[in-house]
Design a protein around this motif. Sequence first.
Motif, PDB file in Angstrom:
ATOM      1  N   GLY A   1      63.295   5.258  40.620  1.00 20.32           N
ATOM      2  CA  GLY A   1      61.739   5.754  40.118  1.00 20.32           C
ATOM      3  C   GLY A   1      61.052   5.589  41.487  1.00 20.32           C
ATOM      4  N   PRO A   2      60.068   6.194  41.597  1.00 19.87           N
ATOM      5  CA  PRO A   2      58.914   6.112  42.927  1.00 19.87           C
ATOM      6  C   PRO A   2      58.405   4.661  42.633  1.00 19.87           C
ATOM      7  N   TYR A   3      58.183   4.239  44.020  1.00 19.18           N
ATOM      8  CA  TYR A   3      57.340   2.958  44.289  1.00 19.18           C
ATOM      9  C   TYR A   3      56.109   3.257  44.072  1.00 19.18           C
ATOM     10  N   VAL A   4      55.365   3.100  42.999  1.00 23.58           N
ATOM     11  CA  VAL A   4      54.040   3.712  42.459  1.00 23.58           C
ATOM     12  C   VAL A   4      52.880   3.297  43.524  1.00 23.58           C
ATOM     13  N   PRO A   5      52.559   2.093  44.052  1.00 21.82           N
ATOM     14  CA  PRO A   5      51.696   2.007  45.176  1.00 21.82           C
ATOM     15  C   PRO A   5      51.665   2.717  46.265  1.00 21.82           C
ATOM     16  N   ALA A   6      52.877   3.271  46.762  1.00 19.65           N
ATOM     17  CA  ALA A   6      53.172   4.204  47.859  1.00 19.65           C
ATOM     18  C   ALA A   6      52.816   5.416  47.759  1.00 19.65           C
TER      19      ALA A   6
ATOM     20  N   PHE B   1      57.713  12.093  34.888  1.00 20.95           N
ATOM     21  CA  PHE B   1      57.960  10.884  33.859  1.00 20.95           C
ATOM     22  C   PHE B   1      57.606  11.363  32.337  1.00 20.95           C
ATOM     23  N   ARG B   2      56.580  11.936  32.221  1.00 25.23           N
ATOM     24  CA  ARG B   2      56.122  12.142  30.966  1.00 25.23           C
ATOM     25  C   ARG B   2      57.362  13.371  30.322  1.00 25.23           C
ATOM     26  N   GLU B   3      57.828  14.061  30.791  1.00 21.50           N
ATOM     27  CA  GLU B   3      58.707  15.046  30.449  1.00 21.50           C
ATOM     28  C   GLU B   3      60.036  14.119  30.242  1.00 21.50           C
ATOM     29  N   ARG B   4      60.394  13.167  31.479  1.00 23.10           N
ATOM     30  CA  ARG B   4      61.625  12.300  31.084  1.00 23.10           C
ATOM     31  C   ARG B   4      61.367  11.191  29.784  1.00 23.10           C
ATOM     32  N   LEU B   5      60.182  11.044  29.564  1.00 17.75           N
ATOM     33  CA  LEU B   5      59.883  10.049  28.202  1.00 17.75           C
ATOM     34  C   LEU B   5      60.151  10.858  27.003  1.00 17.75           C
ATOM     35  N   ARG B   6      59.850  12.314  27.205  1.00 17.18           N
ATOM     36  CA  ARG B   6      59.940  13.186  25.813  1.00 17.18           C
ATOM     37  C   ARG B   6      61.374  13.019  25.711  1.00 17.18           C
TER      38      ARG B   6
ATOM     39  N   GLU C   1      66.301   3.567  26.968  1.00 18.15           N
ATOM     40  CA  GLU C   1      65.477   3.940  28.023  1.00 18.15           C
ATOM     41  C   GLU C   1      64.060   3.975  28.009  1.00 18.15           C
ATOM     42  N   ARG C   2      63.892   4.185  26.977  1.00 18.42           N
ATOM     43  CA  ARG C   2      62.218   4.467  26.648  1.00 18.42           C
ATOM     44  C   ARG C   2      61.262   3.424  27.083  1.00 18.42           C
ATOM     45  N   ASP C   3      61.480   2.096  27.059  1.00 23.51           N
ATOM     46  CA  ASP C   3      60.584   1.239  27.507  1.00 23.51           C
ATOM     47  C   ASP C   3      60.389   1.244  29.202  1.00 23.51           C
ATOM     48  N   SER C   4      61.425   1.292  29.856  1.00 15.87           N
ATOM     49  CA  SER C   4      61.201   1.513  31.382  1.00 15.87           C
ATOM     50  C   SER C   4      60.499   2.837  31.697  1.00 15.87           C
ATOM     51  N   VAL C   5      60.872   3.829  30.885  1.00 20.58           N
ATOM     52  CA  VAL C   5      60.129   5.151  31.348  1.00 20.58           C
ATOM     53  C   VAL C   5      58.616   4.884  30.764  1.00 20.58           C
TER      54      VAL C   5
ATOM     55  N   ALA D   1      56.913   2.266  30.884  1.00 16.64           N
ATOM     56  CA  ALA D   1      56.363   1.340  32.176  1.00 16.64           C
ATOM     57  C   ALA D   1      55.920   2.304  33.217  1.00 16.64           C
ATOM     58  N   MET D   2      56.899   3.243  33.551  1.00 16.18           N
ATOM     59  CA  MET D   2      56.563   3.772  34.800  1.00 16.18           C
ATOM     60  C   MET D   2      55.377   4.992  34.445  1.00 16.18           C
ATOM     61  N   VAL D   3      55.328   5.319  33.223  1.00 16.71           N
ATOM     62  CA  VAL D   3      54.046   6.405  32.949  1.00 16.71           C
ATOM     63  C   VAL D   3      52.831   5.578  33.087  1.00 16.71           C
ATOM     64  N   GLN D   4      52.880   4.416  32.691  1.00 16.44           N
ATOM     65  CA  GLN D   4      51.764   3.469  32.468  1.00 16.44           C
ATOM     66  C   GLN D   4      51.276   3.051  34.085  1.00 16.44           C
ATOM     67  N   GLN D   5      52.161   2.791  34.975  1.00 17.69           N
ATOM     68  CA  GLN D   5      52.074   2.345  36.242  1.00 17.69           C
ATOM     69  C   GLN D   5      51.333   3.650  37.158  1.00 17.69           C
ATOM     70  N   LEU D   6      51.914   4.699  36.641  1.00 13.84           N
ATOM     71  CA  LEU D   6      51.492   6.091  37.289  1.00 13.84           C
ATOM     72  C   LEU D   6      49.977   6.498  36.880  1.00 13.84           C
ATOM     73  N   GLU D   7      49.875   6.441  35.878  1.00 14.02           N
ATOM     74  CA  GLU D   7      48.513   6.445  34.992  1.00 14.02           C
ATOM     75  C   GLU D   7      47.427   5.604  35.619  1.00 14.02           C
ATOM     76  N   ALA D   8      47.768   4.255  35.816  1.00 13.41           N
ATOM     77  CA  ALA D   8      46.897   3.373  36.370  1.00 13.41           C
ATOM     78  C   ALA D   8      46.537   3.643  37.843  1.00 13.41           C
ATOM     79  N   ARG D   9      47.735   3.855  38.677  1.00 14.92           N
ATOM     80  CA  ARG D   9      47.607   4.523  39.980  1.00 14.92           C
ATOM     81  C   ARG D   9      46.772   5.795  40.185  1.00 14.92           C
ATOM     82  N   TYR D  10      46.920   6.588  39.123  1.00 13.85           N
ATOM     83  CA  TYR D  10      45.915   7.845  39.170  1.00 13.85           C
ATOM     84  C   TYR D  10      44.456   7.393  39.362  1.00 13.85           C
ATOM     85  N   LEU D  11      44.130   6.564  38.350  1.00  7.98           N
ATOM     86  CA  LEU D  11      42.751   6.409  37.801  1.00  7.98           C
ATOM     87  C   LEU D  11      42.188   5.377  39.357  1.00  7.98           C
TER      88      LEU D  11
END
Length: 88
Positions: free
Chosen positions: A35-40, A54-59, A65-69, A71-81
């Motif tokens: 997965g991507p390094y979110v801060p980058a 990652f939202r599609e991947r979560l679906r 696998e759900r927990d790790s996906v 976590a990635m969606v939450q990191q990306l949402e936080a980075r977006y904000l």
Amino acid sequence: MAAGGSGNHLARRGARTGQGATARREGLAPLPSLGPYVPAIDSLEEICGWLGTFRERLRIAHVDERDSVVAMVQQLEARYLIRRAELS
């Protein structure tokens, strides 16, 4: 007459020696995440693209696998904000 020989060629298909077979990783450490390094991820377009991915991947994620996906969606949402606030 067509080239190619007898019609038995289908019976000989497939690996006989295990060559090319998929290795099973039972009992071994999981493969590292690709997965991507979110801060980058800098641009809002990139962040939105990865979020959609990652939202599609979560679906379609399996239960294990759900927990790790998530976590990635939450990191990306936080980075977006954060990134959106920086640009405002």
